[in-house]
Design a protein around this motif. Structure first.
Motif, PDB file in Angstrom:
ATOM      1  N   LEU A 110       0.785  -1.125   0.080  1.00 37.62           N
ATOM      2  CA  LEU A 110      -0.066  -0.147   0.045  1.00 37.62           C
ATOM      3  C   LEU A 110       0.944   1.250   0.077  1.00 37.62           C
ATOM      4  O   LEU A 110       0.601   2.095  -0.547  1.00 37.62           O
ATOM      5  N   VAL A 111       2.118   1.165   0.816  1.00 37.60           N
ATOM      6  CA  VAL A 111       2.937   2.462   0.897  1.00 37.60           C
ATOM      7  C   VAL A 111       3.587   2.590  -0.320  1.00 37.60           C
ATOM      8  O   VAL A 111       3.661   3.808  -0.812  1.00 37.60           O
ATOM      9  N   THR A 112       3.938   1.426  -0.917  1.00 34.16           N
ATOM     10  CA  THR A 112       4.758   1.510  -2.127  1.00 34.16           C
ATOM     11  C   THR A 112       3.906   2.086  -3.322  1.00 34.16           C
ATOM     12  O   THR A 112       4.601   3.023  -4.099  1.00 34.16           O
ATOM     13  N   VAL A 113       2.497   1.574  -3.658  1.00 32.04           N
ATOM     14  CA  VAL A 113       1.814   2.289  -4.143  1.00 32.04           C
ATOM     15  C   VAL A 113       1.548   3.680  -4.191  1.00 32.04           C
ATOM     16  O   VAL A 113       1.656   4.649  -4.969  1.00 32.04           O
ATOM     17  N   ALA A 114       1.155   4.199  -3.010  1.00 32.48           N
ATOM     18  CA  ALA A 114       1.053   5.570  -2.564  1.00 32.48           C
ATOM     19  C   ALA A 114       2.096   6.200  -2.986  1.00 32.48           C
ATOM     20  O   ALA A 114       1.968   7.508  -3.567  1.00 32.48           O
ATOM     21  N   VAL A 115       3.396   5.977  -2.597  1.00 31.98           N
ATOM     22  CA  VAL A 115       4.501   6.723  -2.774  1.00 31.98           C
ATOM     23  C   VAL A 115       4.694   7.171  -4.189  1.00 31.98           C
ATOM     24  O   VAL A 115       5.262   8.287  -4.612  1.00 31.98           O
ATOM     25  N   PHE A 116       4.796   5.957  -5.072  1.00 33.27           N
ATOM     26  CA  PHE A 116       5.105   6.211  -6.417  1.00 33.27           C
ATOM     27  C   PHE A 116       4.014   7.110  -7.006  1.00 33.27           C
ATOM     28  O   PHE A 116       4.154   7.725  -8.146  1.00 33.27           O
ATOM     29  N   GLY A 117       2.560   6.773  -6.586  1.00 31.66           N
ATOM     30  CA  GLY A 117       1.491   7.202  -7.151  1.00 31.66           C
ATOM     31  C   GLY A 117       1.587   8.829  -6.853  1.00 31.66           C
ATOM     32  O   GLY A 117       1.271   9.682  -7.470  1.00 31.66           O
ATOM     33  N   LEU A 118       1.976   9.080  -5.523  1.00 31.23           N
ATOM     34  CA  LEU A 118       2.076  10.489  -5.094  1.00 31.23           C
ATOM     35  C   LEU A 118       3.000  11.241  -5.720  1.00 31.23           C
ATOM     36  O   LEU A 118       3.082  12.569  -6.230  1.00 31.23           O
ATOM     37  N   PHE A 119       4.199  10.733  -5.915  1.00 34.62           N
ATOM     38  CA  PHE A 119       5.307  11.241  -7.021  1.00 34.62           C
ATOM     39  C   PHE A 119       4.932  11.340  -8.237  1.00 34.62           C
ATOM     40  O   PHE A 119       5.132  12.549  -8.604  1.00 34.62           O
ATOM     41  N   GLY A 120       4.296  10.588  -8.843  1.00 36.08           N
ATOM     42  CA  GLY A 120       3.726  10.525 -10.205  1.00 36.08           C
ATOM     43  C   GLY A 120       2.890  11.902 -10.384  1.00 36.08           C
ATOM     44  O   GLY A 120       2.982  12.714 -11.025  1.00 36.08           O
ATOM     45  N   LEU A 121       1.854  11.836  -9.185  1.00 33.92           N
ATOM     46  CA  LEU A 121       0.893  13.061  -9.433  1.00 33.92           C
ATOM     47  C   LEU A 121       1.891  14.456  -9.089  1.00 33.92           C
ATOM     48  O   LEU A 121       1.328  15.153  -9.867  1.00 33.92           O
ATOM     49  N   GLY A 122       2.551  14.058  -8.156  1.00 35.64           N
ATOM     50  CA  GLY A 122       3.287  15.616  -7.886  1.00 35.64           C
ATOM     51  C   GLY A 122       3.947  16.173  -9.106  1.00 35.64           C
ATOM     52  O   GLY A 122       4.055  17.241  -9.448  1.00 35.64           O
ATOM     53  N   TYR A 123       4.799  15.356  -9.805  1.00 31.85           N
ATOM     54  CA  TYR A 123       5.537  15.515 -10.949  1.00 31.85           C
ATOM     55  C   TYR A 123       4.757  15.960 -12.249  1.00 31.85           C
ATOM     56  O   TYR A 123       5.139  17.052 -12.636  1.00 31.85           O
ATOM     57  N   TRP A 124       3.534  15.478 -12.369  1.00 25.78           N
ATOM     58  CA  TRP A 124       2.614  15.590 -13.352  1.00 25.78           C
ATOM     59  C   TRP A 124       2.062  17.095 -13.132  1.00 25.78           C
ATOM     60  O   TRP A 124       1.897  18.105 -14.030  1.00 25.78           O
ATOM     61  N   MET A 125       1.619  17.259 -11.769  1.00 26.83           N
ATOM     62  CA  MET A 125       0.863  18.321 -11.541  1.00 26.83           C
ATOM     63  C   MET A 125       1.607  19.590 -11.668  1.00 26.83           C
ATOM     64  O   MET A 125       1.042  21.138 -11.492  1.00 26.83           O
ATOM     65  N   VAL A 126       2.821  19.736 -11.250  1.00 28.92           N
ATOM     66  CA  VAL A 126       3.628  21.140 -11.196  1.00 28.92           C
ATOM     67  C   VAL A 126       3.645  21.760 -12.474  1.00 28.92           C
ATOM     68  O   VAL A 126       3.724  23.100 -12.591  1.00 28.92           O
ATOM     69  N   ASP A 127       3.299  21.221 -13.504  1.00 33.26           N
ATOM     70  CA  ASP A 127       3.138  22.001 -14.942  1.00 33.26           C
ATOM     71  C   ASP A 127       1.807  22.284 -15.309  1.00 33.26           C
ATOM     72  O   ASP A 127       1.646  22.599 -16.290  1.00 33.26           O
ATOM     73  N   LEU A 128       0.696  22.150 -14.389  1.00 32.93           N
ATOM     74  CA  LEU A 128      -0.405  22.447 -14.814  1.00 32.93           C
ATOM     75  C   LEU A 128      -0.680  23.998 -14.978  1.00 32.93           C
ATOM     76  O   LEU A 128      -0.003  24.568 -14.005  1.00 32.93           O
ATOM     77  N   SER A 129      -1.644  24.454 -15.760  1.00 33.00           N
ATOM     78  CA  SER A 129      -1.651  25.942 -15.860  1.00 33.00           C
ATOM     79  C   SER A 129      -2.949  26.192 -14.762  1.00 33.00           C
ATOM     80  O   SER A 129      -3.909  25.272 -14.527  1.00 33.00           O
ATOM     81  N   TYR A 130      -2.928  27.456 -14.651  1.00 37.94           N
ATOM     82  CA  TYR A 130      -4.343  27.945 -13.773  1.00 37.94           C
ATOM     83  C   TYR A 130      -5.444  27.479 -14.350  1.00 37.94           C
ATOM     84  O   TYR A 130      -6.652  27.394 -13.510  1.00 37.94           O
ATOM     85  N   TYR A 131      -5.517  27.350 -15.695  1.00 40.90           N
ATOM     86  CA  TYR A 131      -6.824  26.959 -16.251  1.00 40.90           C
ATOM     87  C   TYR A 131      -7.182  25.628 -16.463  1.00 40.90           C
ATOM     88  O   TYR A 131      -8.359  25.328 -17.235  1.00 40.90           O
ATOM     89  N   ASP A 132      -6.317  24.999 -16.057  1.00 38.58           N
ATOM     90  CA  ASP A 132      -6.511  23.289 -16.380  1.00 38.58           C
ATOM     91  C   ASP A 132      -7.542  23.008 -15.130  1.00 38.58           C
ATOM     92  O   ASP A 132      -7.372  23.321 -13.903  1.00 38.58           O
ATOM     93  N   ASP A 133      -8.307  21.846 -15.551  1.00 38.39           N
ATOM     94  CA  ASP A 133      -9.374  21.467 -14.745  1.00 38.39           C
ATOM     95  C   ASP A 133      -8.746  20.657 -13.495  1.00 38.39           C
ATOM     96  O   ASP A 133      -9.243  20.705 -12.441  1.00 38.39           O
TER      97      ASP A 133
END
Length: 186
Positions: free
Chosen positions: A20-43
């Motif tokens: 569970l921790v493994t999936v959460a850590v890698f999932g959070l990392f992937g989400l964090g990596y992806w979301m830093v490039d989102l623009s203000y107008y992105d859903d």
């Protein structure tokens, strides 16, 4: 399969929390990596960070539970064919993984609460700020969060590669113990 660890095997609780921790850590990392490039107008501009924070708080709770479980339910002894170096490296890596995980979660919490606001966890409950407003705390916490998450993911990757090495090259039961499968016939 037993609930608690034995001297030779991990129990179902330890195995479940590990994956569970493994999936959460890698999932959070992937989400964090992806979301830093989102623009203000992105859903996902607000939705991504809300999910990231919520899962991060839940992961913190699971990690605290994991620590308690580890103290009341010691891990199995090392396999007899592991060298002293492997045993010490494993203990050092596990300790560092725990440390990096907590540093990443606490720094993430400090980023989100630096302005004195609380964190809503999936609209289930809120975690209040314990610091109030501290100027530039989110910048410092952001740097700590960035580097600790990268270090955590890299070390977790090395940890996984070590388990694969034990399985396919050494042909020992290291990975099997964490998968909860039968031991190798000798």
């Amino acid at each position: 399969m037993q609930v608690r660890n034995t001297p030779d095997r991990f129990g179902v609780v330890t195995i479940g929390i590990h994956w569970l921790v493994t999936v959460a850590v890698f999932g959070l990392f992937g989400l964090g990596y992806w979301m830093v490039d989102l623009s203000y107008y992105d859903d996902w501009y607000r939705r991504g960070p809300d999910i990231h924070r919520s899962i991060g708080i839940l992961l913190l709770m699971v990690m605290l539970l994991r620590l308690v479980w580890r103290f009341v339910n010691p891990v199995p002894r090392p396999l007899p064919d592991h060298s002293r170096f492997e045993v010490l490296a494993s203990r050092g890596a596990h300790l560092t993984l725990y440390l990096l995980a907590f540093v990443a979660m606490v720094s993430g919490y400090l980023i989100s609460t630096a302005d004195g606001s609380s964190i809503k966890v999936f609209d289930w409950f809120e975690v209040p700020s314990v610091t109030g407003q501290i100027k530039r705390m989110e910048d410092t916490a952001g740097l700590v969060h960035y580097w600790s998450t990268w270090a955590l993911v890299v070390l977790a990757g090395v940890h996984g590669l070590a388990a694969i090495k034990h399985h396919f090259i050494d042909h020992d039961d290291t990975l099997r113990r964490m998968l909860g499968t039968d031991r190798r016939r000798r």
